[in-house]
Design a protein around this motif. Structure first.
Motif, PDB file in Angstrom:
ATOM      1  N   UNK B 133       0.820  -1.214   0.000  1.00 64.12           N
ATOM      2  CA  UNK B 133       0.000   0.000   0.000  1.00 64.12           C
ATOM      3  C   UNK B 133       0.852   1.261   0.000  1.00 64.12           C
ATOM      4  N   UNK B 134       1.904   1.362   0.858  1.00 69.42           N
ATOM      5  CA  UNK B 134       2.759   2.556   0.771  1.00 69.42           C
ATOM      6  C   UNK B 134       3.402   2.741  -0.599  1.00 69.42           C
ATOM      7  N   UNK B 135       3.794   1.645  -1.247  1.00 66.59           N
ATOM      8  CA  UNK B 135       4.397   1.780  -2.580  1.00 66.59           C
ATOM      9  C   UNK B 135       3.360   2.284  -3.575  1.00 66.59           C
ATOM     10  N   UNK B 136       2.172   1.703  -3.504  1.00 66.80           N
ATOM     11  CA  UNK B 136       1.089   2.136  -4.404  1.00 66.80           C
ATOM     12  C   UNK B 136       0.762   3.611  -4.190  1.00 66.80           C
ATOM     13  N   UNK B 142       3.423  10.643  -6.388  1.00 70.17           N
ATOM     14  CA  UNK B 142       4.436  11.166  -7.312  1.00 70.17           C
ATOM     15  C   UNK B 142       3.793  11.527  -8.641  1.00 70.17           C
ATOM     16  N   UNK B 143       2.884  10.673  -9.086  1.00 64.89           N
ATOM     17  CA  UNK B 143       2.172  10.848 -10.350  1.00 64.89           C
ATOM     18  C   UNK B 143       1.226  12.061 -10.268  1.00 64.89           C
ATOM     19  N   UNK B 144       0.726  12.311  -9.050  1.00 64.57           N
ATOM     20  CA  UNK B 144      -0.268  13.369  -8.861  1.00 64.57           C
ATOM     21  C   UNK B 144       0.377  14.756  -8.821  1.00 64.57           C
ATOM     22  N   UNK B 145       1.577  14.852  -8.248  1.00 66.70           N
ATOM     23  CA  UNK B 145       2.267  16.139  -8.117  1.00 66.70           C
ATOM     24  C   UNK B 145       3.669  16.034  -8.707  1.00 66.70           C
ATOM     25  N   UNK B 146       3.783  15.752 -10.023  1.00 62.65           N
ATOM     26  CA  UNK B 146       5.106  15.523 -10.611  1.00 62.65           C
ATOM     27  C   UNK B 146       5.984  16.764 -10.641  1.00 62.65           C
ATOM     28  N   UNK B 166       3.264   2.067 -10.874  1.00 65.85           N
ATOM     29  CA  UNK B 166       1.903   2.281 -10.402  1.00 65.85           C
ATOM     30  C   UNK B 166       0.964   1.245 -11.012  1.00 65.85           C
ATOM     31  N   UNK B 167       1.152   0.947 -12.291  1.00 65.29           N
ATOM     32  CA  UNK B 167       0.311  -0.045 -12.980  1.00 65.29           C
ATOM     33  C   UNK B 167       0.511  -1.436 -12.391  1.00 65.29           C
TER      34      UNK B 167
END
Lengths: 229, 210
Positions: B133-136, B142-146, B166-167
């Motif tokens: 869960x922490x990795x996800x 990171x993807x949200x605030x690149x 993420x995938x």
């Protein structure tokens, strides 16, 4: 501490964390483009019609109904003051500067306008700050963004990224660039998990029936077996 | 003899179903975002993006809620394997799922109020909640605030690398989602564990904790 008190404390904490997120990282919202007054400021009436030399029939059809359709040509393509010098090639228009009209182009505002886009649309992957693109690279008729993405070829072992020409230009576009081989692997993992669960369930179902009949048989033949569950 | 065991507190139950709803939204919106040419579940790509981003932020907060609740209430002990639960616990529990369950044997590690998970559940939930869960969530944030996390993203190999990570995590969680719902039917009745996550109480099992 009672459960209800625990719940109140913890959900307050949860709301606090959420508010912190929203305050520190303002969520980009689609903002409408700047008001018409700045466009109207840039409007320039012309005595000479540039379109006589400079536009194909497609441009003539599309431009008037576009966002900038009401602008005169020289409102953006500044620097041409003498038509004869221009026709001899001595006087050329300056590069278009969107900031002339869209003067509130702060990074924050630009990001709000492009809320739906991926960041590498404007920023090269390894050089995020500052942006290396200017507006024209996307907002012109030659823009790569208007090329239709090719559908992925769904071969089972295709490990090449789809629409690689975007990645080659340093773009990564969500939903457009994907690895079909990885997609297939992922779907197989989920499907086999589901099939495994269904198989396990079927075995449990039949197992109970068989166990029931075996127990009945054992009881009727006088043998004692372990406790029934 | 059947007795009611109080296994799941109000906080845990509310958290669980909220988490389940968020994960469902994330899986559905994630599928549309990944295959926008094939799927249209939320009406438009933009809507799918909004749903995914908001559910992601809520999931991150929800995870922190789970972590702090379990730490402060010390109910994190339910997720920690004891020595005897590692061996012979894990092989015994695995044998139950692979063989004993088909021949009608009772659960070797039936839940109790102090120990609600069997060894395999403890291992799985521990790994998923404290590692996966922490990795996800991290890859999602990171993807949200690149723009903000650009140095970290560059360190990991660029936005495409974050996207692939993420995938992969999303696939793992989707598979977990499927298995989790199925395994919830392996209680002493098919609906027993579902009801216990709604009411908090598990009707006493006839099995013996060995």
């Amino acid at each position: 501490m009672s459960n209800k008190v625990q719940l109140c404390i913890l959900y307050s904490f949860f709301v606090f964390i959420l508010m912190t997120f929203l305050v520190i990282f303002p969520y980009p919202v689609n903002a409408s483009i700047q008001g018409k007054s700045s466009l109207e400021k840039a409007y320039a009436k012309q005595e000479i019609n540039c379109l006589e030399c400079h536009a194909g029939s497609e441009f003539k059809m599309q431009f008037p109904t576009s966002v900038h359709g009401k602008n005169g040509c020289t409102s953006c393509h500044t620097g041409v003051t003498d038509i004869e010098k221009h026709m001899r090639g001595v006087q050329k228009p300056k590069l278009v500067s969107c900031q002339t009209c869209h003067n509130a182009m702060t990074p924050r505002y630009i990001h709000r306008l492009h809320a739906g886009a991926d960041c590498t649309t404007c920023h090269r992957p390894h050089l995020f700050i500052p942006a290396k693109k200017n507006c024209q690279q996307c907002h012109t008729s030659q823009s790569i963004l208007i090329t239709k993405p090719k559908p992925a070829k769904y071969s089972l072992i295709n490990w090449k990224v789809t629409n690689k020409e975007l990645m080659d230009k340093g773009l990564y576009v969500v939903g457009c660039n994907r690895i079909p081989g990885l997609d297939v692997l992922g779907i197989l993992v989920v499907v086999f998990t589901l099939l495994g669960c269904i198989g396990h369930g079927i075995l449990r179902f039949f197992g109970r029936i068989i166990y029931f009949f075996v127990s009945m048989d054992a009881i009727s033949s006088g043998k004692r077996r372990g406790k029934d569950v | 003899m059947s007795k009611k065991l109080y296994l799941h507190t109000v906080t845990e139950r509310v958290w669980h179903w909220f988490h389940a709803a968020l994960i469902t939204l994330l899986i559905l919106s994630g599928c549309q975002i990944h295959w926008p040419d094939v799927l249209n579940i939320f009406g438009s790509f933009t809507t799918a993006i909004y749903v995914h981003r908001w559910a992601g932020i809520l999931l991150a907060c929800d995870f922190l809620l789970w972590l702090f609740y379990n730490l402060f209430s010390r109910r994190i002990s339910h997720y920690i394997l004891k020595l005897e639960e590692i061996y012979p616990g894990l092989p015994v529990q695995a044998k139950f799922y692979i063989w004993d369950i088909f021949i009608g044997k009772p659960h070797p590690y039936a839940p109790s109020e102090d120990n609600k998970f069997n060894p395999l559940q403890k291992l799985t939930y521990f790994i998923f909640m404290l590692f996966m869960m922490p990795i996800l969530l991290a890859s999602g944030i990171l993807y949200l605030y690149p723009y903000f996390f650009a140095p970290v993203i560059n360190l990991l190999g660029g936005l495409a690398a974050v996207a692939v990570l993420h995938f992969i995590m999303a696939i793992i969680f989707t598979a977990f989602f499927v298995a989790h719902i199925y395994l919830a039917t392996t209680g002493h009745t098919i609906l027993a564990d579902f009801l216990s996550m709604i009411t908090g109480y598990l009707e006493g099992e006839k099995g013996v904790r060995s």
